[in-house]
Design a protein around this motif. Structure first.
Motif, short mmCIF file in Angstrom:
data_model
loop_
_atom_site.label_atom_id
_atom_site.label_comp_id
_atom_site.label_asym_id
_atom_site.label_seq_id
_atom_site.Cartn_x
_atom_site.Cartn_y
_atom_site.Cartn_z
N VAL A 203 -47.32 -14.44 -30.69
CA VAL A 203 -47.44 -15.46 -31.65
C VAL A 203 -46.24 -15.99 -32.07
O VAL A 203 -45.49 -15.01 -32.69
CB VAL A 203 -48.46 -15.47 -32.82
CG1 VAL A 203 -48.76 -16.58 -33.45
CG2 VAL A 203 -49.94 -14.71 -32.15
N TYR A 204 -45.67 -17.16 -32.34
CA TYR A 204 -44.55 -17.73 -32.56
C TYR A 204 -44.56 -18.66 -33.86
O TYR A 204 -45.08 -19.94 -33.65
CB TYR A 204 -43.57 -18.21 -31.54
CG TYR A 204 -41.86 -18.38 -32.32
CD1 TYR A 204 -41.58 -17.28 -32.86
CD2 TYR A 204 -41.36 -19.62 -32.14
CE1 TYR A 204 -40.26 -17.29 -33.15
CE2 TYR A 204 -40.02 -19.31 -32.60
CZ TYR A 204 -39.48 -18.43 -33.11
OH TYR A 204 -38.32 -18.58 -33.60
N GLY A 205 -44.85 -18.09 -35.03
CA GLY A 205 -44.88 -18.93 -36.40
C GLY A 205 -45.55 -18.07 -37.23
O GLY A 205 -46.18 -17.16 -37.04
N SER A 206 -45.35 -18.69 -38.66
CA SER A 206 -46.17 -18.28 -39.89
C SER A 206 -46.17 -19.19 -40.64
O SER A 206 -45.53 -20.51 -40.72
CB SER A 206 -45.02 -17.14 -40.54
OG SER A 206 -43.91 -17.72 -40.56
N ARG A 207 -47.11 -19.18 -41.65
CA ARG A 207 -47.39 -20.06 -42.91
C ARG A 207 -46.26 -20.82 -43.41
O ARG A 207 -46.10 -21.75 -43.52
CB ARG A 207 -48.55 -19.51 -43.80
CG ARG A 207 -48.90 -20.55 -44.82
CD ARG A 207 -49.79 -19.91 -45.81
NE ARG A 207 -51.13 -19.41 -45.32
CZ ARG A 207 -52.01 -20.30 -45.48
NH1 ARG A 207 -52.07 -21.60 -45.85
NH2 ARG A 207 -53.12 -19.69 -45.04
N GLU A 208 -45.23 -19.97 -43.88
CA GLU A 208 -44.43 -20.17 -44.76
C GLU A 208 -43.13 -21.09 -43.81
O GLU A 208 -42.27 -21.98 -44.58
CB GLU A 208 -43.76 -19.16 -45.38
CG GLU A 208 -44.59 -18.31 -46.41
CD GLU A 208 -45.18 -19.25 -47.31
OE1 GLU A 208 -44.24 -20.12 -47.85
OE2 GLU A 208 -46.02 -19.24 -47.84
N TYR A 209 -43.03 -20.96 -42.66
CA TYR A 209 -41.94 -21.61 -41.91
C TYR A 209 -42.59 -22.56 -40.87
O TYR A 209 -41.91 -22.93 -40.15
CB TYR A 209 -41.24 -20.64 -41.13
CG TYR A 209 -39.95 -19.93 -41.96
CD1 TYR A 209 -39.47 -20.46 -43.06
CD2 TYR A 209 -39.16 -18.93 -41.20
CE1 TYR A 209 -38.58 -20.04 -43.74
CE2 TYR A 209 -38.25 -18.31 -42.13
CZ TYR A 209 -37.81 -18.75 -43.41
OH TYR A 209 -36.73 -18.24 -43.89
N MET A 210 -43.96 -22.81 -41.00
CA MET A 210 -44.71 -23.83 -40.24
C MET A 210 -44.91 -24.94 -41.20
O MET A 210 -45.70 -24.70 -42.06
CB MET A 210 -45.63 -22.90 -39.20
CG MET A 210 -45.01 -22.54 -37.92
SD MET A 210 -46.33 -21.74 -36.96
CE MET A 210 -47.10 -23.56 -36.34
N ASP A 211 -45.09 -26.22 -40.51
CA ASP A 211 -45.81 -27.26 -40.98
C ASP A 211 -47.09 -27.37 -40.36
O ASP A 211 -48.04 -27.43 -41.28
CB ASP A 211 -44.74 -28.49 -40.81
CG ASP A 211 -45.53 -29.70 -41.16
OD1 ASP A 211 -45.49 -30.22 -42.31
OD2 ASP A 211 -46.27 -30.38 -40.47
N SER A 212 -47.18 -27.15 -39.12
CA SER A 212 -48.57 -27.48 -38.51
C SER A 212 -48.57 -27.01 -37.05
O SER A 212 -47.55 -26.88 -36.41
CB SER A 212 -49.09 -29.29 -38.76
OG SER A 212 -48.08 -29.65 -38.13
N VAL A 213 -49.77 -27.09 -36.60
CA VAL A 213 -49.81 -27.15 -35.03
C VAL A 213 -50.03 -28.45 -34.40
O VAL A 213 -51.06 -29.19 -35.33
CB VAL A 213 -50.92 -26.13 -34.72
CG1 VAL A 213 -51.11 -26.25 -32.96
CG2 VAL A 213 -50.71 -24.62 -35.28
N LEU A 214 -49.14 -28.94 -33.91
CA LEU A 214 -49.63 -30.49 -33.46
C LEU A 214 -50.84 -30.57 -32.85
O LEU A 214 -51.39 -30.23 -31.67
CB LEU A 214 -48.25 -30.78 -32.27
CG LEU A 214 -46.95 -30.87 -32.98
CD1 LEU A 214 -45.99 -31.28 -31.99
CD2 LEU A 214 -46.92 -31.89 -34.07
N GLY A 215 -51.32 -31.57 -33.34
CA GLY A 215 -52.86 -31.99 -32.56
C GLY A 215 -53.90 -31.55 -33.40
O GLY A 215 -55.14 -31.69 -33.29
N PHE A 216 -53.69 -30.49 -34.54
CA PHE A 216 -54.85 -29.86 -35.34
C PHE A 216 -54.91 -30.92 -36.44
O PHE A 216 -53.90 -31.52 -37.03
CB PHE A 216 -54.33 -28.40 -35.95
CG PHE A 216 -54.76 -27.58 -34.86
CD1 PHE A 216 -54.98 -27.79 -33.34
CD2 PHE A 216 -54.62 -26.08 -35.19
CE1 PHE A 216 -55.33 -26.74 -32.52
CE2 PHE A 216 -54.97 -25.18 -34.29
CZ PHE A 216 -55.24 -25.45 -33.02
#
Length: 281
Positions: A203-216
């Motif tokens: 998995v590449y991503g975390s709550r603090e360094y991600m805005d969103s998953v595109l399409g969600f």
């Protein structure tokens, strides 16, 4: 020199090794292989000068000058000083950094693949660093989430963690957010990636360094972050590195989640950090 597995899910530890041991080609090859296959290598109690740390980093790739000049080592621009100590009534380095679960610099298009920390002055009872393996996180993910995230793109940002500086005083919240998007544009990365050395998915991503998953939609994004947090924070799958003097820790930035824990009041802590890019022609 002894080499042991730290946990079943992440890490190797080298002990009784000095700088002269590490620069031997056969030993260095073992260390690099350990980083690639086990995500994280700890070399216990190795005394290093800043120059020697840079030399070791250069064997792995290209040490990168730290972005903020005031937190650089005075002689070596590639070393970031993370410290709560003072010198001549001035902070020796940045006192509070990385105190949230993240993968280093996922908010840039091409993050440096390795990080190296050397414990220059570390307390034994606090200021630990916790690590989790993004491959292990993916392996434990519910199958319905694996299917839902297949081929999805994550939108990464530093906006949630950007520090307010003097030049931002007087800006409204809306103006500050707009400035972040200009100075630090969001970048896209696949949510599920494949490790180039092991071929395993992570998995590449975390709550603090991600805005969103595109399409969600907002509810789906919150459900994703809640699910991911539960996997990352599971103490049964977390290695807590309790620093001892002069420990050297090297990890792969894409597959290694980590968090710095608080330093107890009155304790001093200084570590030297080097970010390492892959060499390019």
């Amino acid at each position: 020199m002894n080499i042991t597995e730290i946990t079943p899910f992440i890490g190797l530890e080298l002990s009784d090794a000095g700088y002269e041991d590490l620069v031997r080609p056969e030993v260095w090859e073992q260390l690099v292989q350990g980083v690639h296959e086990r995500e994280l290598v700890v070399v216990r109690g190795i005394e290093l000068t800043p120059r020697q740390q840079i030399d070791l980093a250069a064997r792995l790739g290209r040490p990168v000058p730290f972005l903020i000049s005031k937190y650089r080592h005075p002689e070596f621009e590639e070393i970031m000083i993370s410290s709560n100590e003072m010198k001549d009534d001035k902070p020796l380095g940045v006192a509070r950094v990385g105190n949230f679960w993240h993968q280093d610099s996922s908010f840039v298009a091409d993050p440096a693949p390795y990080t190296m920390l050397h414990g220059v002055n570390v307390p034994g009872s606090s200021g630990h660093t916790k690590f989790a393996n993004a491959v292990d996180v993916y392996d434990r993910m519910p199958e319905e989430w694996k299917a839902k995230l297949s081929d999805r793109i994550g939108l990464h940002t530093v906006g949630k963690r950007l520090r307010i500086r003097q030049e931002h005083v007087g800006l409204s919240v809306a103006e500050f957010k707009a400035l972040i998007d200009i100075e630090h544009p969001k970048v896209e990365h696949p949510v599920v990636c494949k490790d180039e050395y092991t071929g395993r998915e992570y998995v590449y991503g975390s709550r603090e360094y991600m805005d969103s998953v595109l399409g969600f939609d907002p509810n789906e994004n919150e459900a994703f972050f809640t699910m991911l947090d539960g996997l990352i924070h599971d103490e049964a799958h977390v290695y807590t590195h309790q620093w001892t003097p002069n420990d050297l820790v090297i990890w792969k930035t894409r597959t290694t989640y980590h968090i710095a824990t608080e330093v107890e009041p009155g304790a001093s802590r200084t570590v030297h950090r080097v970010s390492i890019e892959t060499r390019r022609p």
